[in-house]
Design an enzyme around this catalytic site. Structure first.
Site, mmCIF file in Angstrom:
data_model
loop_
_atom_site.group_PDB
_atom_site.id
_atom_site.type_symbol
_atom_site.label_atom_id
_atom_site.label_comp_id
_atom_site.label_asym_id
_atom_site.label_seq_id
_atom_site.Cartn_x
_atom_site.Cartn_y
_atom_site.Cartn_z
ATOM 1 N N HIS A 38 0.827 -1.201 0.000
ATOM 2 C CA HIS A 38 0.000 0.000 0.000
ATOM 3 C C HIS A 38 0.859 1.247 0.000
ATOM 4 C CE1 HIS A 38 1.089 0.104 4.261
ATOM 5 N NE2 HIS A 38 0.567 1.316 4.328
ATOM 6 N N GLY A 39 0.230 2.361 -0.301
ATOM 7 C CA GLY A 39 0.848 3.665 -0.194
ATOM 8 C C GLY A 39 -0.153 4.619 0.446
#
Length: 359
Positions: A197-198
């Site tokens: 994820h970011g």
């Protein structure tokens, strides 16, 4: 059930975006090549957190955000309690109340900034205070519990780039001054959730680094032209009008930037070929780092696009800051670097470019 689905024509082709309001009133957007029409699973309600404040540092001439509620955010959960995985019918609920998805973006439960943030309640003599307006979002690349920009595949990277562009447009339309998609990877960087994820932060005050960058571009600095003058000694690879380079002024060992040969203010200005190349290079550089160090490489990745009003001169870059000097040596920011902003670099950028190019 009314399903809020929009059809989008993007640089990645035709995509679909579903907007869903969670039980605690936070927004969730689901992006995919297919329209997402699954039924939501039951969630518990609650009140979203808005608190915090910005305080002005009079000597560094910058704002710092204080958000004590973030002390209680999720910390290294087990795979069984992964909050970024799809929810399981009859099981524990996650942040995404659906049994499956392609790519998801949602309002952070523990935000540093919030569009409905209140004015600071504290009073400190002589100190400038500011409400922490803005927005914080989490970007979940895949429903899989493990993976990286290198392994999720080109189609999903194209989807990610298109989703970033969609959020850029929405957040700027809401009046935010600067939008920063970023990723932190690895515990050495401080990551507490290992699901791929970011994040995206939208700022209502322009951070000092971007203030200086915008001024340099406004005064005539041409990064794309200068990059091409460096020659092949600093180039790692190139694709579709973009180059991955180790800039001669890099501050981290093996630092690389993705730069367009013909400058663009942000990914929203990419042609389809450039967007495809950008998606490829994000995966390719991650693959090269992992191959170089023989392990998943901890890094910080940030997308530096034009702040609002600076689109005419600003030149977009995506910047990777790896946290390793060698497979078993971490690049720590020592006292002198933290205190002065003057970095000591152990690997020459041209050496880094050659090592990464050979992979």
């Amino acid at each position: 059930m009314t399903v809020d689905i929009s059809k989008l024509e993007t640089v990645a082709g035709t995509l679909y975006r579903r907007h869903f309001v969670k039980a605690d009133s936070r927004s969730l957007w689901l992006y995919g090549y297919e329209a997402h029409e699954l039924e939501p699973l039951a969630e518990e309600g609650g009140e979203p957190i808005h608190g915090g404040s910005l305080r002005w540092h009079p000597l560094r001439q910058e704002w710092n955000v204080y958000a004590s509620h973030r002390q209680n955010r999720t910390f290294k959960p087990s795979a069984a309690n992964d909050p970024l995985a799809p929810s399981k019918p009859g099981g524990a609920m996650t942040e995404i109340p659906f049994a499956d998805f392609e790519l998801a973006i949602f309002d952070n439960k523990f935000p540093s900034f919030h569009p409905d943030a209140s004015a600071p309640t504290e009073s400190i003599p002589g100190m400038a205070l500011h409400r922490p307006g803005g927005k914080c979002e989490v970007v979940v690349y895949t429903p899989a519990l493990e993976g990286s920009l290198a392994t999720i595949g080109q189609d999903r990277r194209r989807l990610l780039v298109a989703a970033w562009i969609d959020r850029y447009e929405a957040l700027f339309a809401q009046g935010h001054k600067f939008v920063l998609p970023f990723e932190s990877r690895g515990e050495e960087v401080g990551v507490t959730l290992h699901h791929p994820h970011g994040q995206i932060y939208a700022f209502d005050v322009l951070p000092p680094v971007q203030t200086r960058m915008a001024a340099a571009f406004r005064e005539g600095y041409d990064l794309s032209a200068e990059m091409q003058s460096w020659g092949e000694g600093y180039e790692v690879t190139r694709q579709g009008g973009l180059r991955a380079v180790a800039p001669p002024f890099a501050r981290f060992p093996y630092e690389t930037w993705i730069i367009a040969e013909e400058a663009v203010p942000g990914p929203w200005a990419f042609r389809a070929e450039q967007a495809d190349a950008f998606a490829h290079l994000l995966g390719d550089l991650t693959r090269r780092y992992d191959a170089l160090f023989g392990r998943p490489t901890p890094y910080m990745l940030s997308l530096h696009a034009a702040p609002a009003g600076e689109e005419r001169t600003f030149q977009f870059t995506a910047q990777f800051y790896p946290l390793l000097r060698s497979p078993d040596k971490v690049k720590y920011l020592a006292s002198v670097e933290q205190s002065t902003g003057l970095f000591t670099i152990d690997i020459m950028p041209e050496q880094a470019a050659a090592a990464l190019k050979d992979l």
